[in-house]
Scaffold this active site. Structure first.
Site, mmCIF file in Angstrom:
data_model
loop_
_atom_site.group_PDB
_atom_site.id
_atom_site.type_symbol
_atom_site.label_atom_id
_atom_site.label_comp_id
_atom_site.label_asym_id
_atom_site.label_seq_id
_atom_site.Cartn_x
_atom_site.Cartn_y
_atom_site.Cartn_z
ATOM 1 N N LYS A 204 46.967 -12.794 37.997
ATOM 2 C CA LYS A 204 48.285 -12.966 38.615
ATOM 3 C C LYS A 204 48.784 -11.673 39.259
ATOM 4 O O LYS A 204 48.335 -10.578 38.951
ATOM 5 C CB LYS A 204 49.271 -13.548 37.603
ATOM 6 C CG LYS A 204 48.992 -15.045 37.426
ATOM 7 C CD LYS A 204 50.000 -15.785 36.610
ATOM 8 C CE LYS A 204 49.607 -17.289 36.607
ATOM 9 N NZ LYS A 204 50.331 -18.036 35.585
ATOM 10 N N ARG A 243 44.742 -18.977 29.362
ATOM 11 C CA ARG A 243 44.207 -19.739 30.497
ATOM 12 C C ARG A 243 43.609 -18.728 31.470
ATOM 13 O O ARG A 243 44.311 -17.858 31.961
ATOM 14 C CB ARG A 243 45.372 -20.518 31.123
ATOM 15 C CG ARG A 243 44.971 -21.480 32.211
ATOM 16 C CD ARG A 243 46.185 -22.232 32.740
ATOM 17 N NE ARG A 243 45.826 -23.070 33.865
ATOM 18 C CZ ARG A 243 45.685 -22.622 35.105
ATOM 19 N NH1 ARG A 243 45.926 -21.369 35.398
ATOM 20 N NH2 ARG A 243 45.315 -23.455 36.065
HETATM 21 N N1 PMM Z 1 49.373 -20.889 36.020
HETATM 22 C C1 PMM Z 1 48.884 -21.505 37.107
HETATM 23 C C2 PMM Z 1 48.557 -22.872 37.071
HETATM 24 N N2 PMM Z 1 48.689 -23.586 35.940
HETATM 25 N N3 PMM Z 1 49.278 -23.706 33.669
HETATM 26 C C3 PMM Z 1 49.765 -23.115 32.566
HETATM 27 N N4 PMM Z 1 49.901 -23.834 31.426
HETATM 28 N N5 PMM Z 1 50.130 -21.808 32.544
HETATM 29 C C4 PMM Z 1 50.020 -21.012 33.654
HETATM 30 O O1 PMM Z 1 50.392 -19.827 33.585
HETATM 31 C C5 PMM Z 1 49.522 -21.606 34.862
HETATM 32 C C6 PMM Z 1 49.162 -22.980 34.814
HETATM 33 C C7 PMM Z 1 48.717 -20.740 38.385
HETATM 34 O O2 PMM Z 1 47.531 -20.037 38.381
HETATM 35 P P1 PMM Z 1 46.150 -20.503 39.126
HETATM 36 O O3 PMM Z 1 46.476 -20.763 40.562
HETATM 37 O O4 PMM Z 1 45.246 -19.342 38.940
HETATM 38 O O5 PMM Z 1 45.602 -21.728 38.463
#
Ligand code: PMM
Length: 271
Positions: A204, A243
């Site tokens: 991020k 995650r």
């Molecule tokens: N961040 C993203 C997408 N889904 N779900 C949860 N539970 N927590 C998060 O911090 C989260 C998520 C955005 O990141 P990405 O584009 O790398 O998937």
């Protein structure tokens, strides 16, 4: 939780896994690297992203979830839509990861109540096109805690047993870098809500800012070592899950943290 973005526009891996076979191959690789869950999403939530049509979202995630589940991989679905959550669980998903905590779709919580799947409620204040404007807090930890508490109560009121709910502070969602660091510092305060915590820091922007190079933030794929450092520290504090885009190094970090700090591991899991 390994991330599998079946999208064209995710911030670090958009377009890489949009074809079903490429997505399934990557999901199997995440599983082989030790992911307990592979989180399949068909809609990017990066800051500023436009929404994806529900049919396109279903077309993207269902074949991938079906094939991975069929191969014995535990899959979660990253969606804000009840319709997608229901179809994904029908295709084999065991967990619904809703970045809106039930706020984006009024049908989500009642739908999840009827599913045989656990539910991640993430802290969220609005869709990606306006979340930067919503990043205003007097006390970010207290406000995120109160808003997550409301989402947990709403889930229970809709018929979802509290035991099925995992909470997530939603790093980067209507939050500045300073907000993210404050939440990471005070996860124990969120753990007092009595539910396991999931944290998504992987690649991020706040890590890019921390590791900035002279001509700007460090690019997303060069933020993974910092992500492993966060996982190590959170695993030592007993986090339920992280995650992440890359699984193996995080798995190793968790093994080290668990071995070195057995007394503290599970310390945040208030069961
Ligand atoms: N961040 C993203 C997408 N889904 N779900 C949860 N539970 N927590 C998060 O911090 C989260 C998520 C955005 O990141 P990405 O584009 O790398 O998937």
């Amino acid at each position: 939780m390994g991330i599998l973005n079946v999208t064209t526009d995710s911030f670090s891996d958009g377009g890489e896994f949009i074809a079903v076979d490429a997505a399934v191959r990557h999901g199997l690789a995440l599983h082989a690297d030790g992911a307990d869950l592979v989180d399949v999403g068909g809609e990017s939530t990066r800051p500023g992203a436009a929404r994806v049509d529900p049919h396109a979202e279903l077309d993207r995630v269902l074949p991938v979830i079906g094939q991975l589940s069929g191969a014995g991989v535990a899959v979660s679905v990253d969606t804000m839509r009840a319709e997608v959550a229901v179809a994904a669980v029908g295709a084999g998903a065991v967990l619904v990861n809703d970045v809106s905590g039930g706020l984006a779709d009024p049908d989500m919580l009642p739908a999840v109540a009827g599913l045989d799947a656990d539910y991640v409620a993430m802290h969220w204040r609005g869709h990606s096109d306006r979340m930067a404007d919503l990043a205003h807090y007097t006390d970010v930890v207290a406000e995120v805690r109160a808003e997550l508490s409301d989402r947990l109560a709403a889930a229970v009121a809709a018929g979802i047993d509290a035991d099925r709910v995992i909470l997530d502070p939603g790093l980067g969602f209507a939050k500045t870098a300073a907000h993210n660091w404050a939440l990471l510092q005070h996860l124990d305060d969120l753990a007092t809500l009595g539910r396991p915590l999931l944290v998504g820091a992987s690649r991020k922007r706040f890590l890019g800012e921390l590791l900035a190079v002279p001509d700007g933030p460090r690019p997303p794929k060069e933020r993974d070592d910092a992500g492993v450092a966060i996982t190590t520290l959170l695993a030592a504090r007993g986090i339920w899950g992280v995650r992440t885009h890359t699984v193996r190094a995080h798995r190793d970090a968790i093994a080290v943290a668990t071995r070195l700090t057995p007394g503290r591991v599970a310390g945040m899991e208030v069961e």
